[in-house]
Design a protein around this motif. Structure first.
Motif, PDB file in Angstrom:
ATOM      1  N   VAL A  54      34.446  17.980  -2.052  1.00 18.48           N
ATOM      2  CA  VAL A  54      33.208  17.338  -1.842  1.00 18.48           C
ATOM      3  C   VAL A  54      33.029  15.845  -1.992  1.00 18.48           C
ATOM      4  O   VAL A  54      33.239  15.792  -3.161  1.00 18.48           O
ATOM      5  CB  VAL A  54      31.863  18.278  -2.611  1.00 18.48           C
ATOM      6  CG1 VAL A  54      30.659  17.615  -2.277  1.00 18.48           C
ATOM      7  CG2 VAL A  54      32.062  19.688  -2.418  1.00 18.48           C
ATOM      8  N   HIS A  55      32.525  15.150  -1.021  1.00 22.58           N
ATOM      9  CA  HIS A  55      32.642  13.664  -1.553  1.00 22.58           C
ATOM     10  C   HIS A  55      30.990  13.186  -0.972  1.00 22.58           C
ATOM     11  O   HIS A  55      30.460  13.330  -0.123  1.00 22.58           O
ATOM     12  CB  HIS A  55      33.464  13.087  -0.397  1.00 22.58           C
ATOM     13  CG  HIS A  55      34.752  13.256  -0.561  1.00 22.58           C
ATOM     14  ND1 HIS A  55      35.344  12.707  -1.656  1.00 22.58           N
ATOM     15  CD2 HIS A  55      35.641  13.907   0.242  1.00 22.58           C
ATOM     16  CE1 HIS A  55      36.791  13.044  -1.540  1.00 22.58           C
ATOM     17  NE2 HIS A  55      36.810  13.835  -0.561  1.00 22.58           N
ATOM     18  N   THR A  56      30.339  12.492  -1.988  1.00 26.10           N
ATOM     19  CA  THR A  56      29.253  12.028  -1.943  1.00 26.10           C
ATOM     20  C   THR A  56      29.329  10.579  -1.213  1.00 26.10           C
ATOM     21  O   THR A  56      29.671   9.749  -2.028  1.00 26.10           O
ATOM     22  CB  THR A  56      28.390  11.821  -3.212  1.00 26.10           C
ATOM     23  OG1 THR A  56      28.315  13.028  -3.988  1.00 26.10           O
ATOM     24  CG2 THR A  56      26.963  11.169  -3.189  1.00 26.10           C
TER      25      THR A  56
ATOM     26  N   LYS B 129      22.914  12.712  -2.853  1.00 27.05           N
ATOM     27  CA  LYS B 129      23.478  13.383  -4.201  1.00 27.05           C
ATOM     28  C   LYS B 129      23.205  14.501  -4.322  1.00 27.05           C
ATOM     29  O   LYS B 129      23.563  15.548  -4.944  1.00 27.05           O
ATOM     30  CB  LYS B 129      23.242  12.317  -5.610  1.00 27.05           C
ATOM     31  CG  LYS B 129      24.069  11.245  -5.162  1.00 27.05           C
ATOM     32  CD  LYS B 129      23.750  10.162  -6.580  1.00 27.05           C
ATOM     33  CE  LYS B 129      24.600   8.882  -6.549  1.00 27.05           C
ATOM     34  NZ  LYS B 129      24.273   7.979  -7.634  1.00 27.05           N
TER      35      LYS B 129
ATOM     36  N   LEU C 289      26.101  21.394  -2.948  1.00 23.39           N
ATOM     37  CA  LEU C 289      27.463  21.881  -2.229  1.00 23.39           C
ATOM     38  C   LEU C 289      28.653  22.260  -3.379  1.00 23.39           C
ATOM     39  O   LEU C 289      29.231  23.193  -3.227  1.00 23.39           O
ATOM     40  CB  LEU C 289      28.047  20.635  -1.410  1.00 23.39           C
ATOM     41  CG  LEU C 289      27.193  20.503  -0.137  1.00 23.39           C
ATOM     42  CD1 LEU C 289      27.681  19.333   0.550  1.00 23.39           C
ATOM     43  CD2 LEU C 289      26.965  21.828   0.977  1.00 23.39           C
ATOM     44  N   GLN C 290      28.581  21.290  -4.331  1.00 24.32           N
ATOM     45  CA  GLN C 290      29.449  21.378  -5.292  1.00 24.32           C
ATOM     46  C   GLN C 290      29.193  22.854  -6.170  1.00 24.32           C
ATOM     47  O   GLN C 290      30.197  23.576  -6.631  1.00 24.32           O
ATOM     48  CB  GLN C 290      29.614  20.544  -6.495  1.00 24.32           C
ATOM     49  CG  GLN C 290      30.717  20.446  -7.427  1.00 24.32           C
ATOM     50  CD  GLN C 290      32.184  20.555  -6.824  1.00 24.32           C
ATOM     51  OE1 GLN C 290      32.378  19.592  -5.722  1.00 24.32           O
ATOM     52  NE2 GLN C 290      33.219  21.601  -6.917  1.00 24.32           N
TER      53      GLN C 290
ATOM     54  N   SER D 176      27.314  17.321   5.693  1.00 26.14           N
ATOM     55  CA  SER D 176      27.378  18.785   5.165  1.00 26.14           C
ATOM     56  C   SER D 176      25.947  19.316   4.790  1.00 26.14           C
ATOM     57  O   SER D 176      25.940  20.434   4.944  1.00 26.14           O
ATOM     58  CB  SER D 176      28.319  19.135   4.166  1.00 26.14           C
ATOM     59  OG  SER D 176      29.767  18.572   4.568  1.00 26.14           O
TER      60      SER D 176
ATOM     61  N   LEU E 267      34.074  18.123   2.658  1.00 29.97           N
ATOM     62  CA  LEU E 267      32.527  18.116   2.917  1.00 29.97           C
ATOM     63  C   LEU E 267      32.251  16.714   2.544  1.00 29.97           C
ATOM     64  O   LEU E 267      32.187  16.316   1.404  1.00 29.97           O
ATOM     65  CB  LEU E 267      31.814  19.226   2.078  1.00 29.97           C
ATOM     66  CG  LEU E 267      32.206  20.584   2.078  1.00 29.97           C
ATOM     67  CD1 LEU E 267      31.202  21.604   1.400  1.00 29.97           C
ATOM     68  CD2 LEU E 267      32.347  21.160   3.724  1.00 29.97           C
ATOM     69  N   VAL E 268      31.395  15.852   3.620  1.00 28.93           N
ATOM     70  CA  VAL E 268      31.255  14.482   3.454  1.00 28.93           C
ATOM     71  C   VAL E 268      29.605  14.313   3.446  1.00 28.93           C
ATOM     72  O   VAL E 268      29.109  14.870   4.545  1.00 28.93           O
ATOM     73  CB  VAL E 268      31.772  13.588   4.133  1.00 28.93           C
ATOM     74  CG1 VAL E 268      31.242  12.172   3.995  1.00 28.93           C
ATOM     75  CG2 VAL E 268      33.299  13.792   3.960  1.00 28.93           C
ATOM     76  N   GLU E 269      28.815  13.991   2.339  1.00 24.01           N
ATOM     77  CA  GLU E 269      27.447  14.009   2.445  1.00 24.01           C
ATOM     78  C   GLU E 269      27.019  12.946   1.428  1.00 24.01           C
ATOM     79  O   GLU E 269      27.494  12.820   0.495  1.00 24.01           O
ATOM     80  CB  GLU E 269      26.740  15.383   1.763  1.00 24.01           C
ATOM     81  CG  GLU E 269      25.270  15.567   1.737  1.00 24.01           C
ATOM     82  CD  GLU E 269      24.424  14.924   2.839  1.00 24.01           C
ATOM     83  OE1 GLU E 269      23.574  14.194   2.728  1.00 24.01           O
ATOM     84  OE2 GLU E 269      24.602  15.553   3.829  1.00 24.01           O
TER      85      GLU E 269
ATOM     86  N   ARG F 224      22.087  16.923  -2.667  1.00 22.43           N
ATOM     87  CA  ARG F 224      22.767  17.871  -1.713  1.00 22.43           C
ATOM     88  C   ARG F 224      24.321  18.006  -1.980  1.00 22.43           C
ATOM     89  O   ARG F 224      24.701  19.078  -1.846  1.00 22.43           O
ATOM     90  CB  ARG F 224      22.400  17.345  -0.038  1.00 22.43           C
ATOM     91  CG  ARG F 224      21.160  17.395   0.361  1.00 22.43           C
ATOM     92  CD  ARG F 224      20.942  17.345   1.846  1.00 22.43           C
ATOM     93  NE  ARG F 224      19.380  17.430   2.113  1.00 22.43           N
ATOM     94  CZ  ARG F 224      19.156  17.707   3.078  1.00 22.43           C
ATOM     95  NH1 ARG F 224      19.882  17.889   4.362  1.00 22.43           N
ATOM     96  NH2 ARG F 224      17.731  17.974   3.494  1.00 22.43           N
ATOM     97  N   THR F 225      24.950  16.896  -2.279  1.00 24.76           N
ATOM     98  CA  THR F 225      26.341  17.161  -2.765  1.00 24.76           C
ATOM     99  C   THR F 225      26.553  17.949  -4.073  1.00 24.76           C
ATOM    100  O   THR F 225      27.092  18.751  -4.313  1.00 24.76           O
ATOM    101  CB  THR F 225      26.967  16.032  -2.961  1.00 24.76           C
ATOM    102  OG1 THR F 225      26.408  14.899  -3.801  1.00 24.76           O
ATOM    103  CG2 THR F 225      27.353  15.263  -1.614  1.00 24.76           C
TER     104      THR F 225
END
Length: 202
Positions: free
Chosen positions: A117-119, A97, A103-104, A73, A92-94, A99-100
């Motif tokens: 959101v998943h790191t 860290k 996203l969060q 993502s 969202l999978v990225e 970038r996540t």
């Protein structure tokens, strides 16, 4: 597509609250781009056309309303845009860290209750997705290989690609079967969208 045309495209399709959220996301993305390389700097002056509408148009190729998985993502493209424009769950999978974390921050700032959101790499995630997308992550064959455990035959893959989309389909068909269509993008003549259904190994 110009920036004015892109804003009008959004206004013609979506209500004011969703457009307002998109504008807030654009502000967050511009701000974060000063700290990490989320998108090409040359595209920041065309952010509505190159990124917002480019992401939003993917909804035109989906006729189901289940959970949407966005792989890699990164800058929230297309995942955050899609989550603003639809109410069903978006994952969202990225793996990165920083970038996540961004996203969060977007999820919190925009009050997107439908987003998780998943790191992680997608290979380490579980659960069936009704729709899978990925922007600038890998070839079609690679995407099928790393994410096929998240799909079944009813899953729709909607994948923005460049001018080599048709050759990617031909390469992937050596290993995969299903229904594959290459659709034009509304934002640029050299951009295409692969829509794949009933994907399974040969």
């Amino acid at each position: 597509m110009t920036e004015d045309e892109a804003r009008q495209w959004v206004r013609n399709r979506y209500d004011v609250p969703r457009e307002t959220r998109l504008a807030a996301f654009v502000d967050l993305l511009r701000d974060e781009a000063t700290r990490q390389n989320l998108v090409s700097p040359s595209t920041l002056d065309e952010i509505w056309a190159r990124h917002v509408v480019d992401s939003a148009q993917l909804l035109d190729h989906v006729d189901v309303d289940g959970p949407w998985l966005d792989i890699g993502s990164g800058a929230g493209l297309p995942g955050i845009v899609l989550a603003i424009l639809r109410d069903s769950p978006v994952e969202l999978v990225e793996p990165r860290k920083l970038r996540t974390a961004f996203l969060q921050d977007c999820v919190d700032a925009l009050s997107l209750a439908n987003v998780t959101v998943h790191t992680a790499k997608v290979e380490r995630t579980t659960g069936r997705a009704a729709v899978i997308t990925a922007r600038a992550v890998g070839s079609l064959d690679t995407l099928f290989r790393i994410a096929r455990h998240r799909a079944d035959r009813s899953t729709i893959w909607v994948l923005p690609k460049g001018r080599n989309a048709q050759s990617e389909v031909e390469d992937a068909q050596l290993w995969w079967q299903g229904s594959f269509h290459v659709e034009p993008s509304v934002t640029a003549a050299d951009s295409l969208i692969i829509v794949a259904k009933e994907v399974r190994p040969r």
